[in-house]
Design a protein around this motif. Structure first.
Motif, short mmCIF file in Angstrom:
data_model
loop_
_atom_site.label_atom_id
_atom_site.label_comp_id
_atom_site.label_asym_id
_atom_site.label_seq_id
_atom_site.Cartn_x
_atom_site.Cartn_y
_atom_site.Cartn_z
N GLY A 147 0.81 -1.34 -0.15
CA GLY A 147 -0.03 0.00 0.07
C GLY A 147 0.93 1.19 0.14
N ALA A 148 0.38 2.48 -0.38
CA ALA A 148 1.05 3.63 -0.45
C ALA A 148 1.33 4.03 0.76
N ALA A 149 0.96 3.80 1.83
CA ALA A 149 1.02 4.25 3.25
C ALA A 149 2.36 3.32 3.71
N VAL B 163 19.19 5.15 4.88
CA VAL B 163 18.22 5.97 4.45
C VAL B 163 17.80 6.79 5.52
N ALA B 164 18.08 8.13 5.53
CA ALA B 164 17.59 8.90 6.63
C ALA B 164 17.91 8.44 7.94
N SER B 165 17.04 8.56 8.94
CA SER B 165 17.25 8.30 10.19
C SER B 165 16.04 7.43 10.94
N ARG C 206 8.37 7.00 9.70
CA ARG C 206 7.31 7.79 9.22
C ARG C 206 7.16 8.19 7.72
N ALA C 207 8.22 8.08 7.08
CA ALA C 207 8.61 8.14 5.72
C ALA C 207 7.85 7.23 4.99
N THR C 208 7.03 7.40 3.98
CA THR C 208 6.33 6.43 3.26
C THR C 208 7.00 6.03 1.76
N LEU C 209 6.78 5.01 1.36
CA LEU C 209 7.20 4.75 -0.21
C LEU C 209 6.73 5.71 -1.06
N ALA C 210 5.50 5.94 -0.91
CA ALA C 210 4.87 6.52 -2.01
C ALA C 210 5.36 8.21 -1.82
N GLY C 211 5.51 8.49 -0.74
CA GLY C 211 6.03 9.92 -0.26
C GLY C 211 7.44 10.08 -1.15
N ASN C 212 8.20 9.11 -1.03
CA ASN C 212 9.52 8.90 -1.24
C ASN C 212 9.50 9.14 -2.96
N ILE C 213 8.54 8.26 -3.67
CA ILE C 213 8.60 8.35 -5.23
C ILE C 213 7.88 9.51 -5.48
N ALA C 214 6.83 9.89 -4.95
CA ALA C 214 6.11 11.32 -5.35
C ALA C 214 6.93 12.55 -5.15
N ASN C 215 7.71 12.75 -4.27
CA ASN C 215 8.54 13.54 -4.04
C ASN C 215 9.46 13.84 -5.23
N ALA D 265 16.50 10.05 -4.41
CA ALA D 265 15.73 9.09 -3.25
C ALA D 265 16.21 7.85 -3.28
N ASP D 266 16.52 7.33 -2.13
CA ASP D 266 17.16 6.32 -2.02
C ASP D 266 16.17 4.99 -2.08
N MET D 267 14.78 5.02 -1.84
CA MET D 267 13.61 4.34 -1.79
C MET D 267 13.46 4.20 -3.09
N ARG E 174 -3.77 9.31 -7.43
CA ARG E 174 -2.82 9.16 -6.29
C ARG E 174 -2.27 8.06 -6.47
N ILE E 175 -0.99 7.65 -5.77
CA ILE E 175 -0.32 6.23 -5.74
C ILE E 175 -1.13 5.75 -4.90
N ARG E 176 -1.89 4.47 -5.31
CA ARG E 176 -2.72 3.58 -4.10
C ARG E 176 -1.65 2.43 -3.83
N GLU F 105 23.98 0.85 -3.26
CA GLU F 105 25.19 1.68 -2.91
C GLU F 105 24.82 3.07 -2.82
N LYS F 106 25.51 3.80 -1.81
CA LYS F 106 25.08 5.31 -1.67
C LYS F 106 26.49 6.06 -1.17
N ALA F 107 26.96 7.14 -2.03
CA ALA F 107 27.82 8.07 -1.74
C ALA F 107 27.53 9.33 -1.29
C1 LIG Z 1 15.60 14.99 7.90
C2 LIG Z 1 15.34 14.05 6.69
C3 LIG Z 1 16.17 13.19 5.92
C4 LIG Z 1 15.90 12.36 4.90
N1 LIG Z 1 16.87 11.59 4.46
C5 LIG Z 1 16.57 10.77 3.41
C6 LIG Z 1 17.50 9.96 2.92
O1 LIG Z 1 18.64 9.83 3.33
N2 LIG Z 1 16.96 9.11 1.87
C7 LIG Z 1 15.64 9.07 1.25
O2 LIG Z 1 15.49 8.58 0.05
N3 LIG Z 1 15.01 10.19 1.57
C8 LIG Z 1 15.21 10.97 2.73
N4 LIG Z 1 14.19 11.77 3.35
C9 LIG Z 1 12.92 11.76 2.45
C10 LIG Z 1 12.01 11.00 3.22
O3 LIG Z 1 12.46 9.65 3.11
C11 LIG Z 1 10.58 10.96 2.66
O4 LIG Z 1 10.74 10.49 1.31
C12 LIG Z 1 9.96 12.49 2.50
O5 LIG Z 1 10.43 13.03 3.63
C13 LIG Z 1 8.59 12.30 2.01
O6 LIG Z 1 7.99 12.04 3.15
P1 LIG Z 1 6.29 11.33 3.21
O7 LIG Z 1 6.47 9.77 2.97
O8 LIG Z 1 5.97 11.81 4.71
O9 LIG Z 1 5.43 12.14 2.34
P2 LIG Z 1 4.88 13.45 2.31
O10 LIG Z 1 5.94 14.50 2.85
O11 LIG Z 1 3.76 13.37 2.80
O12 LIG Z 1 4.72 13.81 0.78
C14 LIG Z 1 5.95 13.86 -0.48
C15 LIG Z 1 5.19 14.35 -1.60
O13 LIG Z 1 4.57 13.00 -2.06
C16 LIG Z 1 2.99 13.20 -2.19
N5 LIG Z 1 2.45 11.92 -2.03
C17 LIG Z 1 2.58 11.35 -0.72
N6 LIG Z 1 1.86 10.32 -0.76
C18 LIG Z 1 1.27 10.19 -1.96
C19 LIG Z 1 0.44 9.28 -2.69
N7 LIG Z 1 0.06 8.22 -2.03
N8 LIG Z 1 -0.02 9.57 -4.02
C20 LIG Z 1 0.62 10.79 -4.61
N9 LIG Z 1 1.41 11.48 -4.22
C21 LIG Z 1 1.83 11.32 -2.85
C22 LIG Z 1 2.62 14.58 -1.39
O14 LIG Z 1 1.62 15.07 -2.00
C23 LIG Z 1 4.00 15.30 -1.54
O15 LIG Z 1 4.09 15.99 -2.78
C24 LIG Z 1 14.51 12.72 4.25
C25 LIG Z 1 13.71 13.37 4.68
C26 LIG Z 1 13.88 14.12 6.05
C27 LIG Z 1 12.87 14.96 6.46
#
Ligand SMILES: Cc1cc2nc3c(=O)[nH]c(=O)nc-3n(C[C@H](O)[C@H](O)[C@H](O)COP(=O)(O)OP(=O)(O)OC[C@H]3O[C@@H](n4cnc5c(N)ncnc54)[C@H](O)[C@@H]3O)c2cc1C
Length: 232
Positions: free
Chosen positions: A10-12, A38-40, A46-55, A60-62, A104-106, A120-122
């Motif tokens: 799921g997206a979440a 990946v991050a901390s 908290r960070a979702t796969l869909a958020g990592n992709i849609a951002n 983005a590592d994921m 949206r990404i479901r 690998e990440k540098a």
């Molecule tokens: C301090 C810090 C360090 C980080 N370090 C790393 C790192 O080392 N490597 C890495 O890969 N990432 C890193 N990140 C990014 C993190 O992993 C998340 O990808 C990012 O913060 C998005 O978080 P989120 O999942 O809460 O998405 P949100 O912040 O909720 O959303 C991000 C974007 O995606 C959109 N979105 C979210 N869900 C959906 C959906 N289902 N369908 C369509 N659009 C959607 C939102 O509208 C928004 O535009 C870091 C973030 C922070 C704050």
């Protein structure tokens, strides 16, 4: 899990959910060792796969891992239409994605066929830093030791995360060796359009891509001791 099984998330699903999932760990043995890249811990919880992709960050590592795992996205529209897109085709330009208004990404789907996988990440810091470049390689090996299929992803060398199809084609059907790693590294160094920025020069990124490609080969086939030839 077999070759015909698809894993749908799921997206979440969070970063922690992903690395902790027994289903993912069975399909991608050892993937949990890359969580710390990946991050901390608070972000990963908290960070979702869909958020990592849609951002749509090019580093983005994921996203890089999911590209190498052959991910497809289930996109859900308003009022309920659905379409499937390859993650590799989802990124249209810098921070531009193939998501229509109201969509949206479901879900995120990956093949369940077990793969050999490396990431690998540098970055400027070993932990809690975003990548200068990142790269992931997933391969399936045939019983005779040749590479039956390969998916290679790279971030930080173009405005979008990339699949490097030239490297995938080179690897597929080949037998792992130091010469193959060198040729894949040469292709990686010449891929994309890396820029100079605060995290490194374009030339540095190209050099990283070569060496991280060697690292993939060294780590995926430790029994071949490729480091003895590549790093001597
Ligand atoms: C301090 C810090 C360090 C980080 N370090 C790393 C790192 O080392 N490597 C890495 O890969 N990432 C890193 N990140 C990014 C993190 O992993 C998340 O990808 C990012 O913060 C998005 O978080 P989120 O999942 O809460 O998405 P949100 O912040 O909720 O959303 C991000 C974007 O995606 C959109 N979105 C979210 N869900 C959906 C959906 N289902 N369908 C369509 N659009 C959607 C939102 O509208 C928004 O535009 C870091 C973030 C922070 C704050």
């Amino acid at each position: 899990i077999s070759g015909n099984v698809i894993i749908e998330m799921g997206a979440a699903v969070t970063t922690d959910d992903f690395f902790g999932s027994p289903t993912i760990r069975a399909a991608v043995p050892g993937i949990e060792r890359f969580a710390a890249n990946v991050a901390s811990p608070p972000i990963r919880s908290r960070a979702t796969l869909a958020g990592n992709i849609a951002n749509a960050s090019p580093i983005a590592d994921m996203t890089a891992m999911l590209l190498a795992l052959g991910a497809r996205l289930v996109l859900e529209g308003d009022p309920g239409g659905e379409r499937l897109v390859d993650l590799s085709g989802f990124f249209l330009g810098y921070k531009k994605i193939d998501l229509k208004s109201g969509e949206r990404i479901r879900g995120i789907m990956i093949p369940g066929e077990p793969v050999l996988f490396n990431f690998e990440k540098a970055a400027k810091r070993a932990r809690l830093d975003i990548a200068t470049v990142n790269t992931a390689l997933a391969v399936v090996t045939a019983p005779d030791g040749t590479i039956a299929s390969a998916r290679y992803a790279a971030g930080g060398i173009a405005p979008t995360p990339l699949r490097l199809v030239d490297i995938e084609n080179l690897l597929t059907g080949s037998r792992p060796s130091a010469d193959l790693a060198r040729e894949a590294g040469r292709l990686a160094a010449n891929s994309g359009s890396p820029i100079d920025d605060v995290r490194g020069s374009s030339e540095y990124r190209r050099r990283l891509m070569e060496r991280l490609t060697w690292a993939h080969c060294i780590r995926l086939w430790p029994e071949l001791k490729l480091e003895e030839e590549l790093l001597s």
